[in-house]
Design a protein around this motif. Structure first.
Motif, PDB file in Angstrom:
ATOM      1  N   ARG A  75       0.387  -1.503   0.806  1.00  0.00           N
ATOM      2  CA  ARG A  75      -0.243  -0.057   0.064  1.00  0.00           C
ATOM      3  C   ARG A  75       0.855   1.495  -0.068  1.00  0.00           C
ATOM      4  O   ARG A  75       0.352   2.086  -0.213  1.00  0.00           O
ATOM      5  CB  ARG A  75      -0.539   0.022   1.246  1.00  0.00           C
ATOM      6  CG  ARG A  75      -1.857  -1.287   1.000  1.00  0.00           C
ATOM      7  CD  ARG A  75      -3.033  -1.422   2.445  1.00  0.00           C
ATOM      8  NE  ARG A  75      -2.646  -0.675   3.617  1.00  0.00           N
ATOM      9  CZ  ARG A  75      -1.180  -2.250   4.325  1.00  0.00           C
ATOM     10  NH1 ARG A  75      -2.217  -2.968   4.067  1.00  0.00           N
ATOM     11  NH2 ARG A  75      -1.385  -1.601   5.862  1.00  0.00           N
ATOM     12  N   ASN A 119      -3.236  -2.288  -4.676  1.00  0.00           N
ATOM     13  CA  ASN A 119      -3.328  -1.337  -3.996  1.00  0.00           C
ATOM     14  C   ASN A 119      -2.425  -0.363  -3.602  1.00  0.00           C
ATOM     15  O   ASN A 119      -2.677  -0.126  -2.511  1.00  0.00           O
ATOM     16  CB  ASN A 119      -4.219  -2.621  -2.423  1.00  0.00           C
ATOM     17  CG  ASN A 119      -5.077  -3.649  -3.646  1.00  0.00           C
ATOM     18  OD1 ASN A 119      -6.685  -3.528  -2.950  1.00  0.00           O
ATOM     19  ND2 ASN A 119      -4.786  -4.552  -3.109  1.00  0.00           N
ATOM     20  N   ASN A 121      -1.251   2.406  -2.395  1.00  0.00           N
ATOM     21  CA  ASN A 121      -2.046   5.411  -2.005  1.00  0.00           C
ATOM     22  C   ASN A 121      -0.888   5.002  -1.722  1.00  0.00           C
ATOM     23  O   ASN A 121      -1.215   6.237  -1.908  1.00  0.00           O
ATOM     24  CB  ASN A 121      -3.575   3.902  -1.115  1.00  0.00           C
ATOM     25  CG  ASN A 121      -2.882   3.833   0.312  1.00  0.00           C
ATOM     26  OD1 ASN A 121      -1.994   4.435   0.620  1.00  0.00           O
ATOM     27  ND2 ASN A 121      -3.576   2.660   0.763  1.00  0.00           N
ATOM     28  N   ARG A 143      -4.193   4.203 -10.789  1.00  0.00           N
ATOM     29  CA  ARG A 143      -5.752   4.679 -10.082  1.00  0.00           C
ATOM     30  C   ARG A 143      -5.915   4.931  -8.396  1.00  0.00           C
ATOM     31  O   ARG A 143      -6.572   5.716  -8.209  1.00  0.00           O
ATOM     32  CB  ARG A 143      -6.698   4.493 -11.141  1.00  0.00           C
ATOM     33  CG  ARG A 143      -6.306   3.990 -12.812  1.00  0.00           C
ATOM     34  CD  ARG A 143      -6.318   5.829 -13.254  1.00  0.00           C
ATOM     35  NE  ARG A 143      -7.501   6.387 -12.722  1.00  0.00           N
ATOM     36  CZ  ARG A 143      -7.517   7.894 -13.182  1.00  0.00           C
ATOM     37  NH1 ARG A 143      -5.902   7.873 -13.454  1.00  0.00           N
ATOM     38  NH2 ARG A 143      -8.687   8.975 -12.993  1.00  0.00           N
ATOM     39  N   SER A 144      -5.087   3.612  -7.689  1.00  0.00           N
ATOM     40  CA  SER A 144      -5.482   3.912  -6.760  1.00  0.00           C
ATOM     41  C   SER A 144      -4.449   5.305  -5.483  1.00  0.00           C
ATOM     42  O   SER A 144      -4.530   4.705  -4.035  1.00  0.00           O
ATOM     43  CB  SER A 144      -4.722   2.283  -5.997  1.00  0.00           C
ATOM     44  OG  SER A 144      -4.136   1.648  -6.654  1.00  0.00           O
ATOM     45  N   SER A 146      -3.194   7.938  -3.675  1.00  0.00           N
ATOM     46  CA  SER A 146      -3.609   9.477  -3.463  1.00  0.00           C
ATOM     47  C   SER A 146      -3.061  10.044  -2.692  1.00  0.00           C
ATOM     48  O   SER A 146      -3.183  10.726  -2.013  1.00  0.00           O
ATOM     49  CB  SER A 146      -4.807   8.870  -2.662  1.00  0.00           C
ATOM     50  OG  SER A 146      -4.885   7.888  -1.436  1.00  0.00           O
TER      51      SER A 146
END
Length: 463
Positions: A75, A119, A121, A143-144, A146
């Motif tokens: 992640r 996954n 992020n 796209r995941s 952030s």
């Protein structure tokens, strides 16, 4: 199996280490007990990973990457290249080009992997070289993703290719500004003189005039691309100007942290033709930027101390713009360093709930914090604003006295959390230590007066 699915995440969460670059030995031992338990531990073992690893390499293939079977668990990916690999005479996993700039090998491994991490992020970059454009392009397709943090890394136009990933949190900190004593935990390596004397950092500083405009322009384009959904921005003044920030709308930005050196306030002189008078046009200032942030609630102005620069956030002797005062009144969380002039700042913050006044520096030395008269003046302003302050953190120069505690109790009647730190150089240590807030009975029992003078305080810390 249902027991593992229901209970094990709770057990594992208690074993996860909070230290940087550390995996709990207990968690590693637990993961070896059975196949099912190992499967349950994998998201915790590989949720945050760093690459490259010094121990993960061989003579034939060079640096090795994480197996593809582990990519779904990652992640937070940290590309943290080791400084010592770039030193002349000790070059590893790269080469020096004709200009003596280090160029890495094996970056294609990271480019290939990040776009295939479903996954992912958060990405953190800390590299002693310009990351290749292909890496930014790959990140832009995640796209995941952030959250993006770039620290201690050179910047060029390749950063503009980081799009259209839906970033909500961004931290841009240039080379040599990772150390901010007084702003939470400090990595000890940033207090070592060798950190600043690395060959690539000396070359970077020598090219300040060449790279300045390039870095500011690249950062501005990158921020403009993501401004529409950005909620959290941490930005160095070296990488921006107030003029550039004021031209961007920030409809979703709720937290804005401005640190590093104070942005250079340019003044444009316009010489009209004929006998018309000279026109002096001032570029936008800080409030022009803040007024572009309609949902801003958390603002932190963390400039380091400098003899050459002093930042006046609000001039108490000049009638303030009502729009600027309304912006101050809308803030519920505020942090400021004593490199800024504090006089007149807190009178208008009528809704403030969290306040921190720091003593910061961006070099391996200690800052000078607020003196007792300065603390008394700040507390008086806080009391005059009648704000519902709940959490206060102060870094002070002098020893804590009962008089200060009495003023805190008088001017901050709704206070629930109090942190008071004395500048660390008084204890003779060369490296800053960070102490988390503790419950009152366990903190410095020799200080009995805060208990009597600060009724209602839930947590208090002196360090």
């Amino acid at each position: 199996m249902s027991l593992i699915a229901d209970i094990f995440p709770l057990v594992i969460s208690q074993l996860v280490s909070t230290g940087r670059d550390a995996v709990s030995p207990s968690l590693l031992s637990l993961s070896t007990t059975s196949r099912h338990v190992r499967q349950a531990c994998l998201p915790f073992l590989f949720g945050e990973v760093r690459w490259p690893q010094k121990s993960k390499a061989d003579r034939d293939n060079g640096l090795l990457f994480y197996p593809e079977s582990l990519w779904p668990y990652i992640r937070h990916f940290r590309l943290d290249w080791h400084d010592e690999w770039t030193e002349p005479g000790r070059i590893r996993y790269g080469y020096l080009d004709r200009e003596g700039i280090y160029c890495p090998y094996h970056m294609e491994l990271a480019v290939h992997a990040v776009i295939r991490m479903p996954n992912l992020n958060k990405v953190t970059l800390s590299t002693p070289f310009l990351p290749p454009q292909t890496f930014y392009e790959a990140l832009g397709q995640c796209r995941s993703l952030s959250s993006f943090t770039l620290i201690d890394t050179p910047i060029d136009q390749s950063l503009m290719q980081f799009y259209p990933a839906p970033l909500r949190r961004v931290n841009l900190t240039p080379v040599g500004q990772t150390l901010r004593i007084g702003d939470g935990p400090t990595d000890p390596k940033f207090a070592e003189i060798t950190y600043f004397m690395r060959d690539w950092r000396r070359k970077y500083r020598a090219q300040a005039n060449l790279r300045g405009y390039r870095e500011i322009r690249s950062s501005a384009v990158f921020l403009r691309q993501h401004a529409s959904i950005l909620a959290h921005l941490e930005l160095s003044g070296d990488l921006t100007t107030f003029t550039g920030l004021a031209t961007i709308d920030w409809p979703a930005l709720s937290t804005f942290i401005l640190h590093g050196r104070i942005p250079n306030p340019h003044v444009n002189l316009s010489f009209p033709f004929g006998s018309a008078p000279l026109v002096v046009q001032r570029n936008p200032g800080l409030f022009d930027v803040l007024n572009k942030m309609p949902v801003l609630r958390d603002f932190r102005l963390l400039f380091p101390q400098s003899k050459a620069q002093e930042f006046r956030f609000l001039d108490p002797y000049v009638l303030a713009n009502p729009e600027n005062l309304a912006k101050l009144a809308s803030l519920d969380s505020f942090a400021i360093s004593n490199a800024c002039v504090l006089e007149g700042v807190f009178n208008y913050m009528t809704n403030l709930r969290r306040l921190a006044i720091m003593a910061l520096v961006d070099l391996p030395r200690w800052p000078i914090a607020l003196s007792q008269p300065q603390v008394e003046a700040v507390l008086a302003e806080i009391g005059a604003s009648n704000c519902p302050l709940r959490h206060l953190r102060l870094i002070i120069e002098d020893k804590l006295t009962p008089a200060i505690c009495r003023l805190v109790a008088t001017h901050c009647p709704q206070l629930e959390y109090l942190e008071i730190e004395r500048c660390g150089y008084h204890d003779g240590k060369s490296v800053s230590s960070y102490v988390r807030p503790l419950f009152l009975p366990s903190v410095f029992p020799r200080y009995q007066f805060p208990t009597r003078l600060l009724p209602g305080i839930a947590i208090i810390s002196f360090f």
